[in-house]
Write a protein that holds these residues in place. Sequence first.
Motif, mmCIF file in Angstrom:
data_model
loop_
_atom_site.group_PDB
_atom_site.id
_atom_site.type_symbol
_atom_site.label_atom_id
_atom_site.label_comp_id
_atom_site.label_asym_id
_atom_site.label_seq_id
_atom_site.Cartn_x
_atom_site.Cartn_y
_atom_site.Cartn_z
ATOM 1 N N LYS A 28 -34.277 39.015 25.086
ATOM 2 C CA LYS A 28 -35.618 39.514 25.417
ATOM 3 C C LYS A 28 -36.553 38.948 24.346
ATOM 4 O O LYS A 28 -36.453 39.298 23.177
ATOM 5 C CB LYS A 28 -35.654 41.028 25.420
ATOM 6 N N LEU A 29 -37.448 38.069 24.785
ATOM 7 C CA LEU A 29 -38.333 37.335 23.881
ATOM 8 C C LEU A 29 -39.762 37.464 24.384
ATOM 9 O O LEU A 29 -40.051 37.104 25.524
ATOM 10 C CB LEU A 29 -37.912 35.859 23.839
ATOM 11 N N ALA A 30 -40.626 38.017 23.564
ATOM 12 C CA ALA A 30 -42.044 38.180 23.896
ATOM 13 C C ALA A 30 -42.228 38.918 25.216
ATOM 14 O O ALA A 30 -43.072 38.573 26.033
ATOM 15 C CB ALA A 30 -42.749 36.832 23.933
ATOM 16 N N GLY A 31 -41.386 39.924 25.438
ATOM 17 C CA GLY A 31 -41.503 40.744 26.638
ATOM 18 C C GLY A 31 -40.875 40.147 27.880
ATOM 19 O O GLY A 31 -40.952 40.737 28.952
ATOM 20 N N GLU A 32 -40.244 39.003 27.766
ATOM 21 C CA GLU A 32 -39.617 38.341 28.906
ATOM 22 C C GLU A 32 -38.164 38.047 28.595
ATOM 23 O O GLU A 32 -37.777 37.890 27.446
ATOM 24 C CB GLU A 32 -40.328 37.023 29.219
ATOM 25 N N GLU A 33 -37.351 37.973 29.647
ATOM 26 C CA GLU A 33 -35.952 37.603 29.460
ATOM 27 C C GLU A 33 -35.821 36.088 29.546
ATOM 28 O O GLU A 33 -36.353 35.453 30.444
ATOM 29 C CB GLU A 33 -35.077 38.288 30.510
ATOM 30 N N TRP A 34 -35.120 35.535 28.561
ATOM 31 C CA TRP A 34 -34.902 34.098 28.477
ATOM 32 C C TRP A 34 -33.405 33.819 28.418
ATOM 33 O O TRP A 34 -32.653 34.565 27.796
ATOM 34 C CB TRP A 34 -35.513 33.548 27.185
ATOM 35 N N THR A 35 -32.997 32.716 29.046
ATOM 36 C CA THR A 35 -31.630 32.272 28.829
ATOM 37 C C THR A 35 -31.547 31.759 27.400
ATOM 38 O O THR A 35 -32.532 31.268 26.846
ATOM 39 C CB THR A 35 -31.224 31.146 29.809
ATOM 40 N N ALA A 36 -30.376 31.913 26.804
ATOM 41 C CA ALA A 36 -30.235 31.535 25.402
ATOM 42 C C ALA A 36 -28.855 30.968 25.142
ATOM 43 O O ALA A 36 -27.915 31.199 25.901
ATOM 44 C CB ALA A 36 -30.476 32.753 24.511
ATOM 45 N N ARG A 37 -28.763 30.250 24.046
ATOM 46 C CA ARG A 37 -27.473 29.794 23.542
ATOM 47 C C ARG A 37 -27.565 29.816 22.024
ATOM 48 O O ARG A 37 -28.640 29.730 21.443
ATOM 49 C CB ARG A 37 -27.098 28.411 24.062
ATOM 50 N N ALA A 38 -26.380 29.946 21.396
ATOM 51 C CA ALA A 38 -26.329 30.024 19.940
ATOM 52 C C ALA A 38 -26.505 28.635 19.330
ATOM 53 O O ALA A 38 -25.980 27.645 19.854
ATOM 54 C CB ALA A 38 -25.010 30.634 19.496
ATOM 55 N N LEU A 39 -27.224 28.567 18.222
ATOM 56 C CA LEU A 39 -27.409 27.312 17.499
ATOM 57 C C LEU A 39 -26.073 26.818 16.959
ATOM 58 O O LEU A 39 -25.730 25.641 17.091
ATOM 59 C CB LEU A 39 -28.417 27.499 16.364
ATOM 60 N N ASP A 40 -25.320 27.720 16.360
ATOM 61 C CA ASP A 40 -23.998 27.403 15.834
ATOM 62 C C ASP A 40 -22.980 27.704 16.929
ATOM 63 O O ASP A 40 -22.859 28.837 17.386
ATOM 64 C CB ASP A 40 -23.712 28.247 14.589
#
Length: 145
Positions: free
Chosen positions: A103-115
Amino acid sequence: MPWYAWLLAAAALGAAEFFTLTLVFGLLAGAALVAALVAGVGVGLFGQLVALGLAAAAGLALARPVAMRHMAQAPLTHEGSDALIGKRAEVVQEVTATHGLIKLAGEEWTARALDESHVIPVGALVDVMEIEGATAVVYPRELLP
C-alpha cells in the motif's frame, strides 16, 4: 546608422530569441536597444558600435552564466511515479524477489524485493527504492542502516 535601424535589428533579434530560446539573441537584442539609444542621442556610428559591443559583452558575460546555471538545475519537484521513490509503504501481501503487494500513497502497488534473498512479511514497512513500470522495488525499513 539611424536609431530606427537599431530598433529593427533589436526586433529581429528578439524574434530569433523567441524561436531559439538560447538567451544569446535576447541579450543581443538588448544591446541593439542600447545602440538605438546612443544613436538617438546623436552619437556617430563608431560610438554606436562601441555601445553595442559593450552592452553585448556585458550581457553575455554577466547574465548568460547565471541563466545557464539556473537552467541546468534539476527540478525541485518530482512528478508521476518518480515522486514515489523514497516513500514509505506497508506490505499488504508478502513481498519476495518476484511478487508481492504494498500500500503506497493510498494505492495498492505490485512490488518485489530489491534483495532477492529477502522475504518481507505482511504488515512490514518498506521503502520504495525504484519504480519499474507498475512495480515498486522495495527494501524493508528494519534492515536499513
